[in-house]
Design an enzyme around this catalytic site. Structure first.
Site, mmCIF file in Angstrom:
data_model
loop_
_atom_site.group_PDB
_atom_site.id
_atom_site.type_symbol
_atom_site.label_atom_id
_atom_site.label_comp_id
_atom_site.label_asym_id
_atom_site.label_seq_id
_atom_site.Cartn_x
_atom_site.Cartn_y
_atom_site.Cartn_z
ATOM 1 N N TYR A 77 0.726 -1.398 -0.052
ATOM 2 C CA TYR A 77 0.017 -0.058 -0.059
ATOM 3 C C TYR A 77 0.777 1.195 -0.088
ATOM 4 O O TYR A 77 0.652 2.187 -0.809
ATOM 5 C CB TYR A 77 -1.019 0.058 1.211
ATOM 6 C CG TYR A 77 -2.105 1.100 1.487
ATOM 7 C CD1 TYR A 77 -3.161 0.882 0.685
ATOM 8 C CD2 TYR A 77 -1.813 2.255 2.518
ATOM 9 C CE1 TYR A 77 -4.020 1.765 0.776
ATOM 10 C CE2 TYR A 77 -2.833 3.206 2.433
ATOM 11 C CZ TYR A 77 -3.977 3.048 1.811
ATOM 12 O OH TYR A 77 -4.998 3.855 1.922
ATOM 13 N N LYS A 134 0.924 4.075 -2.806
ATOM 14 C CA LYS A 134 0.686 5.527 -2.409
ATOM 15 C C LYS A 134 1.633 6.367 -2.697
ATOM 16 O O LYS A 134 1.314 7.556 -3.239
ATOM 17 C CB LYS A 134 0.050 5.828 -0.975
ATOM 18 C CG LYS A 134 -1.251 5.029 -0.705
ATOM 19 C CD LYS A 134 -2.444 5.335 -1.802
ATOM 20 C CE LYS A 134 -3.780 5.002 -1.265
ATOM 21 N NZ LYS A 134 -4.887 5.486 -2.379
HETATM 22 P P1 NAP Z 1 -13.415 2.237 1.737
HETATM 23 O O1 NAP Z 1 -14.335 2.787 2.586
HETATM 24 O O2 NAP Z 1 -12.688 1.017 1.557
HETATM 25 O O3 NAP Z 1 -13.915 2.655 0.167
HETATM 26 C C1 NAP Z 1 -13.109 2.135 -0.982
HETATM 27 C C2 NAP Z 1 -14.215 1.874 -2.286
HETATM 28 O O4 NAP Z 1 -13.200 1.489 -3.184
HETATM 29 C C3 NAP Z 1 -15.159 0.563 -1.891
HETATM 30 O O5 NAP Z 1 -16.305 1.071 -1.933
HETATM 31 C C4 NAP Z 1 -14.571 -0.536 -2.860
HETATM 32 O O6 NAP Z 1 -15.653 -1.345 -3.232
HETATM 33 C C5 NAP Z 1 -13.829 0.313 -3.852
HETATM 34 N N1 NAP Z 1 -13.123 -0.423 -4.677
HETATM 35 C C6 NAP Z 1 -11.951 -1.345 -4.214
HETATM 36 N N2 NAP Z 1 -11.473 -1.767 -5.318
HETATM 37 C C7 NAP Z 1 -12.046 -1.373 -6.415
HETATM 38 C C8 NAP Z 1 -11.945 -1.578 -7.771
HETATM 39 N N3 NAP Z 1 -11.114 -2.553 -8.203
HETATM 40 N N4 NAP Z 1 -12.629 -0.886 -8.790
HETATM 41 C C9 NAP Z 1 -13.574 -0.016 -8.114
HETATM 42 N N5 NAP Z 1 -13.800 0.211 -6.942
HETATM 43 C C10 NAP Z 1 -13.104 -0.276 -5.927
HETATM 44 O O7 NAP Z 1 -12.018 3.190 1.613
HETATM 45 P P2 NAP Z 1 -11.990 4.807 2.022
HETATM 46 O O8 NAP Z 1 -11.375 4.682 3.353
HETATM 47 O O9 NAP Z 1 -13.230 5.472 1.576
HETATM 48 O O10 NAP Z 1 -10.549 5.059 1.131
HETATM 49 C C11 NAP Z 1 -10.773 5.683 -0.069
HETATM 50 C C12 NAP Z 1 -9.391 6.135 -0.683
HETATM 51 O O11 NAP Z 1 -8.671 6.966 0.287
HETATM 52 C C13 NAP Z 1 -8.537 4.907 -0.880
HETATM 53 O O12 NAP Z 1 -7.796 5.006 -2.005
HETATM 54 C C14 NAP Z 1 -7.608 4.801 0.328
HETATM 55 O O13 NAP Z 1 -6.518 4.195 -0.006
HETATM 56 C C15 NAP Z 1 -7.490 6.402 0.600
HETATM 57 N N6 NAP Z 1 -7.159 6.482 1.860
HETATM 58 C C16 NAP Z 1 -8.026 6.294 3.008
HETATM 59 C C17 NAP Z 1 -7.480 6.556 4.274
HETATM 60 C C18 NAP Z 1 -8.452 6.218 5.552
HETATM 61 O O14 NAP Z 1 -8.113 6.360 6.680
HETATM 62 N N7 NAP Z 1 -9.520 5.752 5.343
HETATM 63 C C19 NAP Z 1 -6.169 7.228 4.687
HETATM 64 C C20 NAP Z 1 -5.444 7.464 3.602
HETATM 65 C C21 NAP Z 1 -5.774 7.317 2.247
HETATM 66 P P3 NAP Z 1 -15.668 -2.910 -2.610
HETATM 67 O O15 NAP Z 1 -16.693 -2.277 -1.378
HETATM 68 O O16 NAP Z 1 -16.549 -3.504 -3.240
HETATM 69 O O17 NAP Z 1 -14.294 -3.315 -2.066
#
Ligand code: NAP
Length: 249
Positions: free
Chosen positions: A150, A154
């Site tokens: 990851y 990133k």
């Molecule tokens: P999340 O709640 O897990 O949501 C991610 C979404 O992406 C899910 O609906 C997932 O679908 C979808 N997804 C995964 N693989 C995919 C694919 N191949 N094609 C299309 N959709 C796909 O994550 P989040 O926390 O909102 O994070 C959103 C972004 O911010 C990510 O890039 C994450 O790495 C980044 N981020 C998050 C945090 C944090 O603390 N939450 C911090 C830094 C960066 P499924 O449900 O079907 O898997």
């Protein structure tokens, strides 16, 4: 004319909040996600509130699906000029336990996914001589135990962001990255489960180490996306903004 935006991973978490914010900002939004039912439900809720949105199931790491989906968005909503590469997954493990599959799937969704989505969407942006791409990086880009896959993805997205900013600038297209810290979503809830602690305890512990004294909410990231895609942000490109409640090393 209403501008068209695409948000990937928009069924929940940060992506869903970003989609709602862009609709509030006046965009027509295509919500994409692997979870087709979830993304259609989000789009229906936005439409019921008077916004313009469609939800489409797609795997962002699949080139054919992406090309077909972006073409369909152009047909149904109009040429997409904003792309938010937000879809993401984690497959955490220490290096010696990390499988080839853990590595390939994380690199595939974040890096290949952002690449094929951007390649498909830039065609419309360069034609329109206006566009905005925002990539979701993470504080994990700076290194995080158990996340070799990851953090590599990133960090890679930051180089991708700067390179696209250089290539696309002359077409009026800006490309920036947001690197969030701890944001309360299903992704961090899953981390709590994996560590065997309650989500509330994980958030409280994290908040103690964050200068502003709280963890982030999806709307904190949506606010920054709203800035980057705005008309007035046209001179800001190739930047990585850490949205983590304090400075990062
Ligand atoms: P999340 O709640 O897990 O949501 C991610 C979404 O992406 C899910 O609906 C997932 O679908 C979808 N997804 C995964 N693989 C995919 C694919 N191949 N094609 C299309 N959709 C796909 O994550 P989040 O926390 O909102 O994070 C959103 C972004 O911010 C990510 O890039 C994450 O790495 C980044 N981020 C998050 C945090 C944090 O603390 N939450 C911090 C830094 C960066 P499924 O449900 O079907 O898997």
């Amino acid at each position: 004319m209403t501008k068209v935006a695409i948000v990937t991973g928009a069924a929940r978490g940060i992506g869903a909040a970003v989609a709602r914010r862009l609709v509030a900002d006046g965009f027509a939004v295509a919500l994409l996600d692997l979870d087709e039912a979830g993304v259609k439900e989000c789009a229906a809720a936005i439409t019921a509130d008077g916004g313009k949105a469609i939800g489409l199931g797609v795997d962002v790491s699949d080139t054919e699906q992406v090309e077909a989906t972006v073409a369909r968005i152009a047909d149904e909503l109009g040429p997409p000029v904003v792309l938010i590469n937000n879809a993401g997954i984690t497959r955490d493990n220490l290096l010696f336990k990390m499988t080839d599959g853990d590595w390939d799937s994380v690199i595939g969704v974040h890096l290949r996914g952002s690449f094929v989505m951007s390649r498909a969407a830039q065609k419309y942006m360069t034609q329109q001589k206006w566009g905005r791409i925002v990539n979701l990086s993470s504080t994990s880009a700076l290194g995080n135990r158990g996340q070799a896959n990851y953090s590599t993805a990133k960090a890679g997205l930051q180089g991708f962001t700067k390179t696209l900013a250089i290539e696309l600038g002359k077409f009026g297209v800006t490309v920036n990255a947001i690197a969030p810290g701890f944001i309360a979503t299903d992704m961090t809830a899953a981390t709590a489960e994996r560590l065997g602690v309650s989500f509330e305890d994980l958030k409280a512990g994290a908040a103690q180490a964050i200068p502003v004294g709280r963890v982030g909410e999806p709307e904190d990231i949506a606010h920054l996306v709203s800035y980057f895609v705005s008309e007035g942000a046209g001179f800001v490109s190739g930047q990585v903004v850490y949205a983590a409640g304090g400075p990062q090393d």
